[in-house]
Motif scaffolding. Sequence first.
Motif, short mmCIF file in Angstrom:
data_model
loop_
_atom_site.label_atom_id
_atom_site.label_comp_id
_atom_site.label_asym_id
_atom_site.label_seq_id
_atom_site.Cartn_x
_atom_site.Cartn_y
_atom_site.Cartn_z
N ASP A 144 0.80 -1.22 0.00
CA ASP A 144 0.00 0.00 0.00
C ASP A 144 0.84 1.28 0.00
O ASP A 144 0.30 2.38 0.05
CB ASP A 144 -1.00 0.01 1.16
N SER B 24 -5.81 5.98 -11.97
CA SER B 24 -5.13 5.15 -10.97
C SER B 24 -3.62 5.20 -11.14
O SER B 24 -2.88 5.25 -10.16
CB SER B 24 -5.61 3.70 -11.08
N GLU C 296 -2.38 8.42 -9.64
CA GLU C 296 -2.45 8.40 -8.18
C GLU C 296 -1.36 7.51 -7.59
O GLU C 296 -0.69 7.87 -6.63
CB GLU C 296 -3.83 7.94 -7.73
N GLN C 297 -1.17 6.34 -8.19
CA GLN C 297 -0.14 5.43 -7.70
C GLN C 297 1.25 6.04 -7.87
O GLN C 297 2.11 5.92 -6.98
CB GLN C 297 -0.22 4.11 -8.45
N CYS D 240 -2.26 -4.09 -7.68
CA CYS D 240 -2.42 -3.48 -6.37
C CYS D 240 -3.84 -3.73 -5.86
O CYS D 240 -4.68 -4.30 -6.56
CB CYS D 240 -2.09 -2.00 -6.41
N TYR E 298 -1.66 4.05 -0.13
CA TYR E 298 -2.61 4.06 -1.24
C TYR E 298 -3.86 3.32 -0.80
O TYR E 298 -3.79 2.17 -0.37
CB TYR E 298 -1.96 3.37 -2.46
N ARG F 210 -7.61 0.81 -5.52
CA ARG F 210 -8.12 1.26 -6.82
C ARG F 210 -9.55 0.77 -7.02
O ARG F 210 -9.95 -0.32 -6.60
CB ARG F 210 -7.24 0.69 -7.91
N ILE G 119 1.90 8.71 -5.19
CA ILE G 119 2.16 8.12 -3.87
C ILE G 119 3.53 7.45 -3.84
O ILE G 119 4.27 7.55 -2.86
CB ILE G 119 1.03 7.15 -3.50
#
Length: 431
Positions: A261, A295, A298-299, A279, A314, A317, A302
């Motif tokens: 995560d 996604s 965002e990944q 993930c 995270y 998703r 992070i």
Amino acid sequence: MSYVIIGNGPAAIAACEGIRKYDKDREIIIISKEDQYAYGRPLITYQIAGIVKKEDMYLRRPEFYKENNIKVLLGKEAISIDSKSKTVKISDGSSIGYHKLLIASGGTPFVPPTYKEYLTKENVMTFIKWADMEKLESIIDTIENVLIIGGGLIGIKAAEALVMRGKNVYIAELSKRVLPTVIDDYGSYYFHKELEKNNVGLFLEDTVDSFKIKKNRVEKAVLKSGNTINIDAVIIAIGVKPEISFIDKEIKTNVGIIVDDMMKTSVSDIYAAGDVTECYDIVYGSKRLGPIWVSASEQGRIAGYNMAGANITYRGRLLMNSISFMKTNLTSYGIINPELEYTNVEVFEYKRDDLDIYRRINVVNNRVVGAVFINSIYRKGIITRFMIEGLPFDKYKELLLSPNIGFINFEKEYRVKEINSITGYKKARIV
């Protein structure tokens, strides 16, 4: 040593921005297999259609890289990773040492072995990279009839670009319907209708058996069904798979790279983000692939935060796909065909065939686990909130099925709670 990023898509760009939030100084090196700066692959459709200019496809302007001390190695391919010496070997024979490494190599077109030899032909290509775009662009004015192998997301967008250019398009799809992974049986009806309206020939439950070649060009396709099509070009759009051919064997993988995560892999100081990863999926409750632009960004962000020393997790998703073909639009969420995985599925539908509107919500144990909306894409945030939080479906059944769904329709107590959670202001006045 530098931060090193393998890949040059939305996950890589977001990672650079994430790193720079916590570390303003250490150099970032991006290794890009393609010879272009990061660009939006979905825009290939509209560049071919003549709507978007090439210079408007880039995700960031050149000054972004200079201002953020980012060195981009264009046209260089990562061919191996040595996690013990913390180096990446690249295609020119050199090696680059890394402080922290991010694998954001994305996906590569899936081309069956029987088709691979044809990619060397002048008029055969895939449809996900800049080089594909330029190859198609180089012959676009000389072709009329185009066969697309695959009726998924990529195949439909390729068809749209070609229809907009006035070409005759044929699609051969192994499934009984187009968009088999992102739409249900009834929903596909609307896309079939729109495709046929635009004279796209559909060969369903069919594929190419062989090609007829003349002077380094494909001239005919013979389908498994026995049909023969005279063609001027072929686009192979069967699918995409994670690009992990170069990674260290110590990095844990399934189909893609397994991450935790914090976007860490099983190897110290190596992270992964975007289409290459498996993930946590919020609806399934397990780790899965999910090649989605939002996604990936965002990944990547992070991963960048954590590479630079932060400790940010995270949440997971939610699979969501959005696609249009001419005048028909689709947004789908989560599990589209839950009956394949659950026995206690309830399906709720709203249909207005006169307006070409269709809404389907899949429910398991009173929780929304998936949805399909056609030509009725309103208040996407409300649906995603129900799926993420597991809010009770029965309480809002009629509201969620309605094409006129709006935040104002929810009870006052719920709206107060949501507004306060966003603003942090405990005395929000809502009527």
